[in-house]
Write an enzyme that holds these catalytic residues in place. Sequence first.
Site, PDB file in Angstrom:
ATOM      1  N   HIS A  42       0.017  -1.660 121.836  1.00  0.00           N
ATOM      2  CA  HIS A  42       0.673  -0.310 122.328  1.00  0.00           C
ATOM      3  C   HIS A  42       1.753  -0.098 121.607  1.00  0.00           C
ATOM      4  O   HIS A  42       2.023  -0.484 120.690  1.00  0.00           O
ATOM      5  CB  HIS A  42       1.157  -0.936 123.746  1.00  0.00           C
ATOM      6  CG  HIS A  42       2.227  -1.810 123.814  1.00  0.00           C
ATOM      7  ND1 HIS A  42       2.140  -3.260 123.719  1.00  0.00           N
ATOM      8  CD2 HIS A  42       3.768  -1.536 123.708  1.00  0.00           C
ATOM      9  CE1 HIS A  42       3.342  -3.751 123.457  1.00  0.00           C
ATOM     10  NE2 HIS A  42       4.042  -2.738 123.679  1.00  0.00           N
ATOM     11  N   HIS A 128       5.626   2.396 116.540  1.00  0.00           N
ATOM     12  CA  HIS A 128       4.793   1.441 115.752  1.00  0.00           C
ATOM     13  C   HIS A 128       3.712   0.646 116.747  1.00  0.00           C
ATOM     14  O   HIS A 128       4.155   0.635 117.994  1.00  0.00           O
ATOM     15  CB  HIS A 128       5.606   0.535 115.315  1.00  0.00           C
ATOM     16  CG  HIS A 128       6.274  -0.259 116.169  1.00  0.00           C
ATOM     17  ND1 HIS A 128       7.828   0.235 116.608  1.00  0.00           N
ATOM     18  CD2 HIS A 128       6.401  -1.608 116.397  1.00  0.00           C
ATOM     19  CE1 HIS A 128       8.209  -0.637 117.413  1.00  0.00           C
ATOM     20  NE2 HIS A 128       7.483  -1.854 117.266  1.00  0.00           N
TER      21      HIS A 128
END
Length: 187
Positions: A42, A128
């Site tokens: 995620h 990220h």
Amino acid sequence: MDKHYFIGIPMPSQIHSIATSKQEELQLRQFYKAIPYPEDLHITLLFIGGFPQEKLQPMQEVLKRISEHHDSFTLQITGVSSFGSNYTPRVIYLSVLNSDPLNSINRDIVEKACIFLDQSKKEKFVPHVTIAKKWKGIDGFNFQQQTFSPIGIEIDSFSLFEINPSRTPKYHPVETYELQQKGRPSQ
């Protein structure tokens, strides 16, 4: 004891295979204690931490209103990078090209949720997808940043996740918030 939560964007299955490939190519299991399962991949928008159950429903209403004011969009995954030194990086991650729609959703969530949570604003947002963390302290790793042709992924939702450290996968979506389809008015 309060359960722990975060708000994030789950990654589609096409990113699962890229992450697994990079984890194997870089031999990350040898150097890191925590290798996320593909279903746990995620982009974190806001880490909440411990949160009382009686505030969960009002938080969900805030997140639903936020989702109604943002359109779906495309993100680009552009490579593999790290936080920390090349010899002992704390985190290895898939790089995400920063974008205005992503920053806008993050800003709204941080502003509205932090007021609701009575928290101060968080540190700078660096989008990220973590693929390894918790360095084992083993010598011999010399990470080199990688770039590759951008891989576009459609982002049409974000989720409120409950963290379950003893389960696999660790992150369970409590609720998913659909973004507006471009050209479709909010309901």
